[in-house]
Each structure stands twice: as C-alpha cells, then as structure tokens.
Design a protein around this motif. Structure first.
Motif, PDB file in Angstrom:
ATOM      1  N   VAL A 144     -41.156 -10.866  -6.907  1.00 44.30           N
ATOM      2  CA  VAL A 144     -42.030 -11.401  -7.947  1.00 44.30           C
ATOM      3  C   VAL A 144     -41.953 -12.927  -7.924  1.00 44.30           C
ATOM      4  CG1 VAL A 144     -41.817  -9.416  -9.499  1.00 44.30           C
ATOM      5  CG2 VAL A 144     -40.241 -11.311  -9.727  1.00 44.30           C
ATOM      6  N   VAL A 145     -43.045 -13.517  -8.353  1.00 43.43           N
ATOM      7  CA  VAL A 145     -43.071 -14.948  -8.602  1.00 43.43           C
ATOM      8  C   VAL A 145     -42.956 -15.094 -10.106  1.00 43.43           C
ATOM      9  CG1 VAL A 145     -44.466 -17.039  -8.463  1.00 43.43           C
ATOM     10  CG2 VAL A 145     -44.450 -15.417  -6.566  1.00 43.43           C
ATOM     11  N   THR A 146     -42.076 -15.963 -10.552  1.00 44.66           N
ATOM     12  CA  THR A 146     -41.864 -16.121 -11.988  1.00 44.66           C
ATOM     13  C   THR A 146     -43.058 -16.817 -12.629  1.00 44.66           C
ATOM     14  OG1 THR A 146     -40.676 -18.195 -11.635  1.00 44.66           O
ATOM     15  CG2 THR A 146     -39.356 -16.167 -11.738  1.00 44.66           C
ATOM     16  N   GLY A 199     -35.839 -22.595 -13.715  1.00 41.50           N
ATOM     17  CA  GLY A 199     -35.440 -23.138 -12.423  1.00 41.50           C
ATOM     18  C   GLY A 199     -35.512 -22.142 -11.283  1.00 41.50           C
ATOM     19  N   ILE A 200     -36.095 -20.980 -11.533  1.00 42.01           N
ATOM     20  CA  ILE A 200     -36.252 -19.942 -10.508  1.00 42.01           C
ATOM     21  C   ILE A 200     -37.751 -19.708 -10.316  1.00 42.01           C
ATOM     22  CG2 ILE A 200     -35.790 -17.547  -9.873  1.00 42.01           C
ATOM     23  CD1 ILE A 200     -33.216 -19.163 -10.081  1.00 42.01           C
ATOM     24  N   ASP A 201     -38.247 -19.863  -9.083  1.00 41.64           N
ATOM     25  CA  ASP A 201     -39.669 -19.673  -8.807  1.00 41.64           C
ATOM     26  C   ASP A 201     -39.991 -18.287  -8.285  1.00 41.64           C
ATOM     27  OD1 ASP A 201     -40.354 -22.299  -9.564  1.00 41.64           O
ATOM     28  OD2 ASP A 201     -39.743 -23.055  -7.602  1.00 41.64           O
ATOM     29  N   ALA A 228     -29.172 -22.793 -12.241  1.00 44.66           N
ATOM     30  CA  ALA A 228     -30.089 -21.678 -12.535  1.00 44.66           C
ATOM     31  C   ALA A 228     -29.554 -20.381 -11.934  1.00 44.66           C
ATOM     32  CB  ALA A 228     -31.480 -21.985 -11.989  1.00 44.66           C
ATOM     33  N   LEU A 229     -28.983 -20.472 -10.735  1.00 51.55           N
ATOM     34  CA  LEU A 229     -28.393 -19.286 -10.098  1.00 51.55           C
ATOM     35  C   LEU A 229     -27.210 -18.765 -10.915  1.00 51.55           C
ATOM     36  CD1 LEU A 229     -28.425 -20.380  -6.336  1.00 51.55           C
ATOM     37  CD2 LEU A 229     -29.943 -18.738  -7.458  1.00 51.55           C
ATOM     38  N   GLY A 238     -29.138 -18.139  -2.915  1.00 48.77           N
ATOM     39  CA  GLY A 238     -30.476 -18.624  -3.198  1.00 48.77           C
ATOM     40  C   GLY A 238     -31.084 -19.282  -1.976  1.00 48.77           C
ATOM     41  N   VAL A 239     -32.398 -19.460  -2.034  1.00 45.83           N
ATOM     42  CA  VAL A 239     -33.138 -20.133  -0.975  1.00 45.83           C
ATOM     43  C   VAL A 239     -33.929 -21.259  -1.623  1.00 45.83           C
ATOM     44  CG1 VAL A 239     -34.892 -19.896   0.821  1.00 45.83           C
ATOM     45  CG2 VAL A 239     -33.359 -17.979   0.330  1.00 45.83           C
ATOM     46  N   PHE A 240     -33.792 -22.455  -1.089  1.00 45.87           N
ATOM     47  CA  PHE A 240     -34.511 -23.627  -1.582  1.00 45.87           C
ATOM     48  C   PHE A 240     -35.459 -24.077  -0.476  1.00 45.87           C
ATOM     49  CE2 PHE A 240     -34.103 -27.032  -4.878  1.00 45.87           C
ATOM     50  CZ  PHE A 240     -35.103 -27.846  -4.408  1.00 45.87           C
TER      51      PHE A 240
END
Length: 148
Positions: free
Chosen positions: A33-35, A42-44, A81-82, A90-92
């Motif tokens: 999902v996309v937030t 802070g999570i997309d 955020a994590l 996480g992946v940035f």
C-alpha cells in the motif's frame, strides 16, 4: 530522470512501491500500500512480504532535484518513523543522491538506499515506466569455445 522529478509526488510514491513489488519484495501472497498523501508519519509505502504481515518493509521516497542531496538528518528521521512502527528494516529511495554521512547512518540502521542512478537502472531492469523500443541480438564467434 527529469521525467521522474516532474512526476506528481503521490504518483511517484505509487511508482516506487510498484517497482519494489516487481522486484519481488511483495512476495507471492503479500500486499503493498501507499500511505495517505499527508500525515503519513514519515512512511510513504508499506510492503507486507507475506499474507500475515510478519515480514514488512517500510518505504520512504523523495522526489528531489539533483542538487538536493539526502543527508543523515533525513535518514535519522526515517529511522524514527521505523522505530514508531517497531520495524527493523526500510528502503529509502531518492531521485538525487546521498551524502557519505547518510550512507553511514543507513548502514548502521538497516536502511537500504536507492539513489537516482540506481533507481534508473532498476526501472530499466524491471521494466517499470519504460517501454522497449527495439530489441535485437548480435552474435559473435566465441573463439575460446573452439580452442582445446
């Protein structure tokens, strides 16, 4: 890269989650999902790699200009955020690049980094946002094959 940088930010988030799905991070029965557009903490994007969501990858994307380099403050913020999600990975993703401090911080915090160059290569490799214009193969004799 210019096209990515001019894409609507929310559409860009969808594109990046799609790329990770196509790379296999969603898993066979997982979901992604996309937030929401704002107040996303802070999570997309969120990718559950299995049906129960026991293995989850959180995604942060930044559609930045080439000169707007991601530094360690952005990595630390994403890590915060994590932590709020009790996540361990996480992946940035950015269309620009990362400072050395950002790379060091990400390595310590278990955050995978994808800069603009890597992003372009991944999109081509997994055929996301690209179309094949022409495809051909050229053959050459393998001299080593014929030697004893």
């Amino acid at each position: 890269m210019v096209k990515l940088r001019s894409t609507d930010p929310y559409q860009f988030e969808h594109m990046m989650v799609q790329l990770l799905n196509d790379m296999g991070y969603k898993g066979t029965n997982g979901q992604s999902v996309v937030t929401q557009k704002s107040n996303d903490g802070g999570i997309d994007g969120i990718i559950n790699q299995d049906p129960l969501g026991l293995r989850t990858v959180y995604v942060q994307v930044k559609r930045y200009s080439e000169k707007n380099i991601v530094g360690s403050p952005e990595i630390n913020s994403f890590f915060g955020a994590l932590r709020r999600k009790q996540a361990d990975r996480g992946v940035f993703i950015t269309t620009s690049s990362f400072t050395n401090d950002a790379r060091d911080a990400a390595k310590q915090l278990n955050i995978a980094l994808v800069d603009g160059e890597m992003l372009t290569n991944l999109m081509i490799q997994y055929k996301v946002g690209v179309q094949i214009r022409q495809n051909y193969e050229l053959y050459d004799i393998d001299d080593d094959f014929f030697e004893e």
